[in-house]
Scaffold this motif. Structure first.
Motif, PDB file in Angstrom:
ATOM      1  N   ASP A  81       0.806  -1.223   0.000  1.00  0.00           N
ATOM      2  CA  ASP A  81       0.000   0.000   0.000  1.00  0.00           C
ATOM      3  C   ASP A  81       0.845   1.282   0.000  1.00  0.00           C
ATOM      4  O   ASP A  81       0.341   2.354   0.310  1.00  0.00           O
ATOM      5  CB  ASP A  81      -0.958   0.031   1.203  1.00  0.00           C
ATOM      6  N   SER A  82       2.149   1.144  -0.338  1.00  0.00           N
ATOM      7  CA  SER A  82       3.037   2.325  -0.428  1.00  0.00           C
ATOM      8  C   SER A  82       2.821   3.260   0.762  1.00  0.00           C
ATOM      9  O   SER A  82       2.338   4.362   0.642  1.00  0.00           O
ATOM     10  CB  SER A  82       2.775   3.073  -1.739  1.00  0.00           C
ATOM     11  N   GLN A  83       3.182   2.822   1.924  1.00  0.00           N
ATOM     12  CA  GLN A  83       2.833   3.513   3.154  1.00  0.00           C
ATOM     13  C   GLN A  83       3.487   4.883   3.303  1.00  0.00           C
ATOM     14  O   GLN A  83       4.634   5.090   2.928  1.00  0.00           O
ATOM     15  CB  GLN A  83       3.186   2.626   4.347  1.00  0.00           C
ATOM     16  N   LEU A  84       2.719   5.821   3.896  1.00  0.00           N
ATOM     17  CA  LEU A  84       3.124   7.217   4.017  1.00  0.00           C
ATOM     18  C   LEU A  84       4.230   7.403   5.055  1.00  0.00           C
ATOM     19  O   LEU A  84       4.132   6.947   6.189  1.00  0.00           O
ATOM     20  CB  LEU A  84       1.920   8.075   4.402  1.00  0.00           C
ATOM     21  N   VAL A  85       5.282   8.121   4.634  1.00  0.00           N
ATOM     22  CA  VAL A  85       6.374   8.475   5.539  1.00  0.00           C
ATOM     23  C   VAL A  85       6.228   9.932   5.996  1.00  0.00           C
ATOM     24  O   VAL A  85       6.393  10.248   7.167  1.00  0.00           O
ATOM     25  CB  VAL A  85       7.739   8.264   4.857  1.00  0.00           C
ATOM     26  N   HIS A  86       5.892  10.837   5.064  1.00  0.00           N
ATOM     27  CA  HIS A  86       5.702  12.253   5.402  1.00  0.00           C
ATOM     28  C   HIS A  86       4.891  12.927   4.295  1.00  0.00           C
ATOM     29  O   HIS A  86       5.131  12.687   3.107  1.00  0.00           O
ATOM     30  CB  HIS A  86       7.054  12.962   5.559  1.00  0.00           C
ATOM     31  N   LEU A  87       3.958  13.795   4.699  1.00  0.00           N
ATOM     32  CA  LEU A  87       3.137  14.512   3.734  1.00  0.00           C
ATOM     33  C   LEU A  87       3.114  16.004   4.067  1.00  0.00           C
ATOM     34  O   LEU A  87       2.821  16.403   5.194  1.00  0.00           O
ATOM     35  CB  LEU A  87       1.696  13.971   3.735  1.00  0.00           C
ATOM     36  N   PHE A  88       3.429  16.830   3.050  1.00  0.00           N
ATOM     37  CA  PHE A  88       3.314  18.287   3.135  1.00  0.00           C
ATOM     38  C   PHE A  88       2.291  18.708   2.089  1.00  0.00           C
ATOM     39  O   PHE A  88       2.465  18.458   0.893  1.00  0.00           O
ATOM     40  CB  PHE A  88       4.668  18.949   2.857  1.00  0.00           C
ATOM     41  N   GLU A  89       1.239  19.370   2.527  1.00  0.00           N
ATOM     42  CA  GLU A  89       0.153  19.737   1.616  1.00  0.00           C
ATOM     43  C   GLU A  89      -0.561  20.959   2.171  1.00  0.00           C
ATOM     44  O   GLU A  89      -0.702  21.110   3.394  1.00  0.00           O
ATOM     45  CB  GLU A  89      -0.828  18.570   1.484  1.00  0.00           C
ATOM     46  N   ASP A  90      -0.985  21.856   1.273  1.00  0.00           N
ATOM     47  CA  ASP A  90      -1.653  23.101   1.683  1.00  0.00           C
ATOM     48  C   ASP A  90      -0.797  23.884   2.673  1.00  0.00           C
ATOM     49  O   ASP A  90      -1.282  24.444   3.650  1.00  0.00           O
ATOM     50  CB  ASP A  90      -3.030  22.807   2.289  1.00  0.00           C
ATOM     51  N   ARG A  91       0.532  23.841   2.444  1.00  0.00           N
ATOM     52  CA  ARG A  91       1.508  24.621   3.206  1.00  0.00           C
ATOM     53  C   ARG A  91       1.733  24.117   4.636  1.00  0.00           C
ATOM     54  O   ARG A  91       2.377  24.795   5.433  1.00  0.00           O
ATOM     55  CB  ARG A  91       1.116  26.101   3.251  1.00  0.00           C
ATOM     56  N   VAL A  92       1.215  22.957   4.968  1.00  0.00           N
ATOM     57  CA  VAL A  92       1.447  22.409   6.316  1.00  0.00           C
ATOM     58  C   VAL A  92       1.770  20.920   6.220  1.00  0.00           C
ATOM     59  O   VAL A  92       1.450  20.250   5.227  1.00  0.00           O
ATOM     60  CB  VAL A  92       0.208  22.601   7.234  1.00  0.00           C
ATOM     61  N   ASP A  93       2.410  20.400   7.262  1.00  0.00           N
ATOM     62  CA  ASP A  93       2.673  18.967   7.343  1.00  0.00           C
ATOM     63  C   ASP A  93       1.403  18.261   7.802  1.00  0.00           C
ATOM     64  O   ASP A  93       0.752  18.705   8.759  1.00  0.00           O
ATOM     65  CB  ASP A  93       3.807  18.692   8.341  1.00  0.00           C
ATOM     66  N   LYS A  94       1.057  17.192   7.110  1.00  0.00           N
ATOM     67  CA  LYS A  94      -0.140  16.423   7.450  1.00  0.00           C
ATOM     68  C   LYS A  94       0.254  14.955   7.596  1.00  0.00           C
ATOM     69  O   LYS A  94       0.421  14.246   6.599  1.00  0.00           O
ATOM     70  CB  LYS A  94      -1.206  16.571   6.354  1.00  0.00           C
ATOM     71  N   ASN A  95       0.403  14.536   8.822  1.00  0.00           N
ATOM     72  CA  ASN A  95       0.900  13.185   9.054  1.00  0.00           C
ATOM     73  C   ASN A  95      -0.091  12.295   9.793  1.00  0.00           C
ATOM     74  O   ASN A  95       0.288  11.380  10.530  1.00  0.00           O
ATOM     75  CB  ASN A  95       2.235  13.258   9.809  1.00  0.00           C
TER      76      ASN A  95
END
Length: 400
Positions: A81-95
């Motif tokens: 499932d290609s697991q999430l390590v880090h997400l930055f979106e809409d100018r903020v980190d969303k983890n």
């Protein structure tokens, strides 16, 4: 190629398609990359990390362009499932959906995103971190990715290897002293942290304030890059020290002539910033960012600004039908909003009848009223903001 309405080869998400064995080109995303002439690039060789230490996973957009308004996603492409390590979106980190094992260990430098640098700092590396990572960057009409192969070495092997190097160090120094010293210097710096105050820094408008920031354990930052900027504002560089000099070309206009680093203190790892003639607009979140080659770290300083207003003024506003004396107390120029209270001669607080608060460019203006029936008394009007206190009194007398 994905279209603006979400149509494409199929309805699978990006991660689902990657997990199903497609690469990103097959997923229909590379075409847009070529059309816009930009490319996401990572290291050609594997990145070697040592368990228990920190590592930087390199990723950037070439030619350089800001990715602050884009989606930057790091994930493991070799896991289900290609697991999430880090997400930055809409100018903020969303983890929220981040893999549990990566919680609290990943960090993007938001200032570097303005230069197209989306490198990820992974702290306290674990053996389980070894694998393939995807750095995926997407704007409204463009997307591309790069793969980073991370190989983790266990502590025991790392210690054995370090011992072998130390045994041979005398011989190596005679051949390549500069290179070896550089390796050790970089190794040592990666054990340091940039630290700031845990509590907010309070400043008084019109006065000077020091924003604390230092490297621990203490080490010289003279040869490093030291950058102060407002993390709560866009394009707001406060101060830049680089290549042994202060550089003011991109400094925000409102900070011109009001910032100073002590170059002597930089030698002991102290990168504290002196901010002169503080303004109410200086209130906010500041980042102290320090970088040396591939190592970087930062600390946040929360600045609270207080403006001490004018002494309160008590005026008599007539009498009521029973002979009570109407008093009004007013003070202005405060920031943030102060507390105003009435007290009698014994220091007992009296209840205000009406209260008004207004804010303008000078700060807050407060006005309270009270009716006094007991005469031959001292009435105090006190305005306070934290430890700042201004007070005025009036003496009421009986009718002759």
């Amino acid at each position: 190629m994905n279209t603006a309405d979400g149509s494409g080869k199929n309805n699978m998400s990006l991660r689902e398609r990657v997990g199903a064995g497609q690469n990103l080109a097959e997923a229909g995303l590379k075409h847009e990359s070529r059309a816009e002439q930009y490319e996401v690039v990572g290291p050609k060789d594997a990145v070697f990390a040592v368990a228990g230490e920190d590592v930087i996973l390199l990723c950037s957009v070439k030619p350089n362009i800001s990715v602050v308004d884009m989606t930057v996603e790091w994930f493991r492409s070799d896991l289900k499932d290609s697991q999430l390590v880090h997400l930055f979106e809409d100018r903020v980190d969303k983890n929220t959906n981040q893999i549990q094992s990566y919680r609290g260990r990943t960090k993007l430098n938001h200032q570097e995103l303005q230069r197209g640098n989306a490198s990820l700092k992974l702290s306290s590396v674990r053996v389980s971190d070894e694998g393939l990572y995807k750095c995926f960057i997407q704007s409204e009409s463009w997307s591309d990715d790069a793969t980073v192969n991370v190989t983790v070495e266990g502590k025991r092997f790392s210690s054995w290897r370090t011992s072998v190097i130390l045994i041979s160090v005398a011989a190596v120094l005679s051949v390549i002293p500069g290179i070896l010293r550089g390796v050790f210097a970089r190794k040592n710096r990666e054990q340091y942290d940039v630290v700031g105050p845990t509590d907010p820094v309070f400043a008084v408008a019109g006065e000077d304030v020091i924003l604390p920031c230092s490297v621990k354990p203490s080490t010289s930052v003279v040869d490093m890059k030291v950058e102060w900027f407002r993390s709560d504002l866009k394009d707001s560089q406060v101060h830049l020290y680089e290549d042994h000099v202060d550089k003011y070309t991109d400094q925000s206009q409102s900070y011109r002539g009001r910032t100073k680093l002590n170059h002597q203190e930089l030698q002991s790892g102290d990168a504290s910033l002196k901010l002169s003639s503080v303004r109410v607009s200086d209130e906010g979140l500041y980042k102290c960012f320090i970088q040396y080659k591939s190592w970087f770290d930062d600390a946040t300083v929360n600045v609270k600004v207080e403006a001490v207003g004018r002494p309160p003024v008590i005026t008599v506003d007539g009498f009521d039908h029973s002979g009570g004396l109407h008093l009004q107390c007013e003070s202005e120029g405060w920031y943030p909003k102060p507390d105003l209270e009435w007290l009698n001669s014994e220091g007992v607080s009296l209840s205000s009848e009406t209260t008004e608060t207004h804010r303008n460019t000078d700060g807050f203006r407060v006005k309270h009223t009270i009716t006094v029936h007991h005469r031959d008394d001292k009435i105090h009007c006190r305005v306070k903001l934290r430890h700042h206190v201004l007070e005025t009194q009036i003496i009421t007398t009986s009718k002759c």
